[in-house]
Design a protein around this motif. Structure first.
Motif, PDB file in Angstrom:
ATOM      1  N   GLN A   1     -10.942  -0.244   1.515  1.00 29.78           N
ATOM      2  CA  GLN A   1     -11.236   0.977   0.762  1.00 29.78           C
ATOM      3  C   GLN A   1     -11.795   0.638  -0.618  1.00 29.78           C
ATOM      4  O   GLN A   1     -12.698   1.317  -1.110  1.00 29.78           O
ATOM      5  CB  GLN A   1      -9.958   1.817   0.632  1.00 29.78           C
TER       6      GLN A   1
ATOM      7  N   ARG B   1       2.602   1.675  -3.402  1.00 30.65           N
ATOM      8  CA  ARG B   1       1.747   2.153  -4.497  1.00 30.65           C
ATOM      9  C   ARG B   1       1.353   3.606  -4.324  1.00 30.65           C
ATOM     10  O   ARG B   1       1.156   4.327  -5.281  1.00 30.65           O
ATOM     11  CB  ARG B   1       0.504   1.277  -4.595  1.00 30.65           C
TER      12      ARG B   1
ATOM     13  N   GLN C   1     -15.240   2.218  -1.481  1.00 32.21           N
ATOM     14  CA  GLN C   1     -15.232   3.291  -2.472  1.00 32.21           C
ATOM     15  C   GLN C   1     -15.567   2.823  -3.886  1.00 32.21           C
ATOM     16  O   GLN C   1     -15.989   3.617  -4.713  1.00 32.21           O
ATOM     17  CB  GLN C   1     -13.870   3.989  -2.470  1.00 32.21           C
ATOM     18  N   ILE C   2     -15.346   1.537  -4.154  1.00 35.59           N
ATOM     19  CA  ILE C   2     -15.617   1.067  -5.522  1.00 35.59           C
ATOM     20  C   ILE C   2     -16.723   0.021  -5.557  1.00 35.59           C
ATOM     21  O   ILE C   2     -17.749   0.201  -6.195  1.00 35.59           O
ATOM     22  CB  ILE C   2     -14.339   0.477  -6.165  1.00 35.59           C
TER      23      ILE C   2
ATOM     24  N   HIS D   1     -18.478   5.858 -11.313  1.00 33.71           N
ATOM     25  CA  HIS D   1     -19.448   6.446 -10.381  1.00 33.71           C
ATOM     26  C   HIS D   1     -18.907   7.697  -9.706  1.00 33.71           C
ATOM     27  O   HIS D   1     -19.547   8.249  -8.829  1.00 33.71           O
ATOM     28  CB  HIS D   1     -19.843   5.416  -9.328  1.00 33.71           C
TER      29      HIS D   1
ATOM     30  N   GLY E   1      -7.966   0.520  -8.608  1.00 35.58           N
ATOM     31  CA  GLY E   1      -8.023   0.946  -7.207  1.00 35.58           C
ATOM     32  C   GLY E   1      -6.816   0.421  -6.440  1.00 35.58           C
ATOM     33  O   GLY E   1      -6.170   1.157  -5.688  1.00 35.58           O
ATOM     34  N   ARG E   2      -6.498  -0.838  -6.675  1.00 34.74           N
ATOM     35  CA  ARG E   2      -5.359  -1.420  -5.982  1.00 34.74           C
ATOM     36  C   ARG E   2      -4.079  -0.716  -6.412  1.00 34.74           C
ATOM     37  O   ARG E   2      -3.236  -0.372  -5.580  1.00 34.74           O
ATOM     38  CB  ARG E   2      -5.299  -2.922  -6.296  1.00 34.74           C
TER      39      ARG E   2
ATOM     40  N   LEU F   1      -3.708   2.263  -7.292  1.00 39.64           N
ATOM     41  CA  LEU F   1      -3.609   3.600  -6.706  1.00 39.64           C
ATOM     42  C   LEU F   1      -3.316   3.537  -5.215  1.00 39.64           C
ATOM     43  O   LEU F   1      -3.205   4.557  -4.555  1.00 39.64           O
ATOM     44  CB  LEU F   1      -4.918   4.373  -6.934  1.00 39.64           C
ATOM     45  N   GLY F   2      -3.240   2.349  -4.668  1.00 40.04           N
ATOM     46  CA  GLY F   2      -2.875   2.215  -3.257  1.00 40.04           C
ATOM     47  C   GLY F   2      -4.062   2.071  -2.314  1.00 40.04           C
ATOM     48  O   GLY F   2      -3.954   2.380  -1.136  1.00 40.04           O
ATOM     49  N   MET F   3      -5.213   1.579  -2.831  1.00 36.91           N
ATOM     50  CA  MET F   3      -6.342   1.362  -1.920  1.00 36.91           C
ATOM     51  C   MET F   3      -6.153   0.050  -1.162  1.00 36.91           C
ATOM     52  O   MET F   3      -5.684  -0.934  -1.736  1.00 36.91           O
ATOM     53  CB  MET F   3      -7.655   1.280  -2.700  1.00 36.91           C
ATOM     54  N   ARG F   4      -6.563   0.063   0.115  1.00 37.40           N
ATOM     55  CA  ARG F   4      -6.624  -1.189   0.869  1.00 37.40           C
ATOM     56  C   ARG F   4      -7.898  -1.926   0.460  1.00 37.40           C
ATOM     57  O   ARG F   4      -8.801  -1.316  -0.108  1.00 37.40           O
ATOM     58  CB  ARG F   4      -6.689  -0.909   2.371  1.00 37.40           C
TER      59      ARG F   4
ATOM     60  N   PHE G   1     -13.059   5.664 -12.574  1.00 38.01           N
ATOM     61  CA  PHE G   1     -14.198   5.079 -11.844  1.00 38.01           C
ATOM     62  C   PHE G   1     -15.484   5.724 -12.349  1.00 38.01           C
ATOM     63  O   PHE G   1     -15.649   6.941 -12.226  1.00 38.01           O
ATOM     64  CB  PHE G   1     -14.047   5.308 -10.345  1.00 38.01           C
TER      65      PHE G   1
ATOM     66  N   ILE H   1       0.844  -1.204   0.000  1.00 39.82           N
ATOM     67  CA  ILE H   1       0.000   0.000   0.000  1.00 39.82           C
ATOM     68  C   ILE H   1       0.881   1.256   0.000  1.00 39.82           C
ATOM     69  O   ILE H   1       0.668   2.174  -0.799  1.00 39.82           O
ATOM     70  CB  ILE H   1      -0.929  -0.003   1.242  1.00 39.82           C
TER      71      ILE H   1
END
Ligand SMILES: Nc1ncnc2c1ncn2[C@@H]1O[C@H](COP(=O)(O)OP(=O)(O)OP(=O)(O)O)[C@@H](O)[C@H]1O
Ligand SMILES: [Mg+2]
Lengths: 243, 512
Positions: B424, A75, B428-429, A90, B415-416, B418-421, A88, A72
């Motif tokens: 998240q 990234r 968020q998605i 939405h 998402g991954r 971009l550094g999402m856990r 995304f 994490i």
């Protein structure tokens, strides 16, 4: 600094997407990855931000093996521009651009301010485009939002997968010029995937040519500009020289 | 110290109040006319002869539901039939028992096994009888089944009767019949056939009001072939201890209702359209047992619109309860279904298992599922809520899984990148993108629940099913409509409202 040391990737099913790839990207420089479709460019980028693990070999970012870093954290320090933008659906354009700042816990105000800056940077009109959804933007506008999203938290490293692919020649030139200026100003380490030889020569410091998962040629822009026509880059350049 | 004293005083006060309050008796009944009337007769008798207050739980589906409710102590007493007790509850294969032997057998077994008591029978059997038109029987001077052997007759029997060993096959062995012709047909057709003279004899139930309507006569079973189905109050032994007057009060009814009287009572409710309560009151008055409560009004039924208007507040109340049942079940289904669906969307094996189980539950007929709940949760709101919850689970679960699985893999990947856990990415998605599909599942679950909840009245959970079940069991169709129409309206309104919510939860960027 990014290093790939003898990195190989075999996908489940047995396809050897990368074979013993060695690459080095010095801090503050830009490496262009050139090659035909399916040669392993996207795979290389995904190894660097650890979206996939190498089958063998090693990847180092700033001297540290990526396997020893929290993915994490890794990234969030690497901007990622996805092929075909990958927004995304939405979220509005502004919300897309603010994704990483939000993950980092910035206040709404800070985020808003930052996305306005970014829109200006990539040549979009914030009041007009900020509140639109991806489905309401053109392909080129989407790519620019994707670029803004990657740069939002000012990461020292940026991976770009064909960031200017869907743009017309004029806009592309504009963005390339903006990118060049930005690079010089911010000193980012960039890996840029492209099909476009011109773009590679214009934006990169060094160029690596990939074919069938292997690095067939690598060198500085100056070296490759002088390369003989029977070398891999020569073949790519030959088309251009002839036209 | 002072607090303890105060508490002790409170406890004494509560105990005293409890002791002073009149004891409560809960009278249940199965969901058909005769049983409802008998339950009313029991209820009104207890009301007039003891100090107890009576609560009525009429129309509790069938034998199984009533018996379980009695065993759990959710009702104290209901009218039952000795033959049913012997065959359906004790599962005895015994045949050829006399009336007295049947009563003695169930009385002993129920006392030993279930601590329940069979009180003195009302005085009639609700068993199979052979029926003829009165005029024909008189002309031929046929009074008993044995008398039938003298004439070659056309037997038009129900299909069930022709097949059952305690029907036609047994009957032929017990009596010398003179069958000119024997055919199978439905009860309703058989009555018409008797009327028109195309058949001479059919089978029926001894207390059926149609015997009066069609002017039929039941032939005496002079060899005692048909098993005894004597009606009697069945009660928990502890009721006798709690309200000592009950047994004496109900002894007043012993042997006072013969088959003919019962037929008339059924006729009053089914044909003359008097309410069971009013019918019971009138009957008790004729026996000289004054009813304390009596029935409100003249007991005559009213037309649909009048009834709907009269019942408007009651309907509102039932609708509220209906909504609570439905809403509670759907909320529970969401509390389990959404997290389970999320977990299952990441684990194909869990998804298969969960969907499989929920799917199987969905195919269990609702009335059977409600019945399964009884031994576990008794009667009332809890079992209904659990059953409705199990039904609502599948749509919610399935749509959560499908909603999440149908999200483009690439978006999760971005998402991954971009550094999402994982959490998240979920918040968020995945959840925003799956929301409309999940919402559609909730909507389906709600509409299904509104419909199924009408059946919950069978196990005493109330709601808009109450008038439907009561109306069906007393063939009062205006009353049925008073439940069915509001239930349908509720389903349509909820569907519409949730459609709006569904639209509202659809993220703007993906609305079409
Ligand atoms: N998840 C996967 N599983 C199996 N094979 C894959 C997977 N992803 C990519 N490949 C294969 O690996 C090879 C390299 O893919 P990659 O996406 O790196 O190509 P690329 O150079 O980015 O091509 P393009 O220019 O078309 O984007 C391709 O042949 C592709 O089919
Ligand atoms: Mg690619």
């Amino acid at each position: 600094m990014i290093q790939l040391i003898s990195a190989s990737k075999t996908y489940p099913g047995g396809h050897r997407a990368l074979v013993e790839v060695d690459l080095l990207v010095e801090t503050g420089t830009t490496l262009a990855l050139l090659g035909t479709s399916g040669c392993g460019k996207t795979t290389t980028l995904r190894l660097i931000n650890r979206l996939i693990e190498p089958t063998s070999g090693e990847i180092r970012v700033d001297g540290r093996d990526v396997r020893e870093v929290d993915p994490i954290e890794l990234r969030r320090g690497i901007g990622y521009v996805v092929q075909e933008a990958g927004l995304f659906p939405h979220m509005t354009a502004a919300e897309n651009a603010e994704t990483v700042p939000k993950l980092l816990g910035w206040s709404a105000e800070q985020r808003r301010q930052r996305s306005a800056e970014l829109f200006a940077l990539v040549g979009l009109d914030f009041p007009v485009h900020g509140d639109r959804y991806p489905s309401q933007l053109s392909g080129g506008q989407r790519q620019r939002v994707g670029l803004a999203r990657a740069l939002a938290a000012d990461p020292p490293i940026v991976l770009m997968d064909e960031p200017f692919g869907a743009l017309d020649a004029i806009t592309r030139r504009q963005l390339q010029a903006q990118f060049q200026e930005l690079k010089a100003r911010l000193g980012k380490t960039v890996v840029l995937v492209t099909h476009d030889v011109d773009e590679a020569f214009r934006l990169a410091d060094r160029i690596a040519v990939l074919a069938d998962g292997r690095v067939t040629q690598v060198g500085s822009v100056a070296e490759l500009g002088e390369a003989p026509p029977d070398s891999p880059i020569g073949a790519l350049l030959g088309d251009r020289r002839a036209s | 110290m002072r607090r303890e004293l105060a508490l002790a005083l409170c406890a004494i006060a509560v105990a005293a109040a409890a002791a002073a309050a009149p004891p409560r008796v809960v009278v249940g009944s199965k969901a058909f006319t005769e049983n409802t009337i008998l339950a009313e007769i029991i209820a009104q008798t207890i009301e007039s002869q003891t100090a107890a207050t009576v609560e009525r739980r009429p129309n509790l589906a069938g034998t199984h539901v009533c018996f379980e409710a009695l065993r759990n102590g959710e009702i104290d007493i209901y009218p039952e039939y000795t033959g049913t007790g012997l065959r359906n509850i004790l599962a005895s294969q015994a045949s050829g028992l006399s009336r007295g032997a049947t009563y003695a057998t169930v009385a002993r077994a129920f006392a030993e096994r279930y601590a329940m008591e069979w009180l003195a029978p009302f005085g009639f059997d609700n068993s199979y009888v052979l029926l003829m038109r009165s005029s024909v029987a008189e002309r031929l001077s046929v009074r008993t089944i044995s008398d039938l052997s003298q004439y070659p007759l056309h037997f038009g029997m129900s299909h069930e009767f022709l097949r059952r060993p305690d029907g036609m096959p047994g009957l032929r062995a017990a009596y010398p019949l003179n069958e000119r012709e024997t055919s199978g047909l439905s009860h309703d057709l058989a009555y018409q056939g008797l009327q028109q003279g195309s058949i001479d004899v059919t089978d029926g139930y001894s207390t059926d009001a149609k015997i009066l309507t069609y002017e039929l006569v039941a032939l005496e079973d002079d060899r005692g072939f048909f098993p005894a189905y004597e009606a009697a109050p069945l009660m928990r032994r502890d009721l006798g201890e709690r309200v000592p007057g009950v047994e004496a009060a109900l002894r007043l009814l012993a042997g006072r209702i013969d088959a003919d009287a019962m037929r008339r009572l059924n006729h009053a409710v089914e044909v003359e359209r008097t309410t069971p309560a009013a019918t019971a009151t009138l009957f008790l008055q004729s026996l000289g047992i004054e009813s304390a409560a009596g029935a409100s009004g003249d007991g005559q039924r009213t037309g649909f619109l009048r009834l709907l208007y009269q019942r408007r507040w009651k309907t509102l109340d039932l609708a509220r309860r209906h909504l609570l049942l439905t809403g509670g079940a759907v909320v529970l289904a969401c509390l389990l279904g959404i997290p389970l669906g999320i977990a299952a969307s990441r684990n194909p094996r869990l998804a298969r298992a969960a969907l499989g189980l929920a799917g199987v539950l969905q195919t269990v007929p609702s009335i059977a599922l409600l019945a399964f709940m009884l031994p576990l949760f008794g009667i009332g709101v809890t079992p209904a809520l659990v059953a409705l919850f199990l039904y609502a689970l599948l749509p919610v679960l399935r749509n959560t899984i499908v909603g999440i699985q149908s999200i483009e893999e690439r978006l999760i990947d971005v998402g991954r990148g971009l550094g999402m856990r994982d959490s998240q990415i979920l918040r968020q998605i995945e959840l925003p993108l799956a929301a409309p599909v999940v919402m559609a599942g909730i909507r389906t679950a709600t509409v299904i629940s509104v419909g199924t909840a009408t059946l919950a009245a069978f196990i005493g959970a109330g709601g808009l099913g109450d008038p439907i079940v009561t109306g069906l069991s007393t063939t009062d169709y205006a009353l049925v409509l008073c439940g069915a129409l509001p239930a349908a309206a509720l389903a349509i309104a909820l569907d519409y409202a949730l459609g709006l919510v569904e639209r509202w939860t659809t993220p703007k960027g993906i609305r079409s």
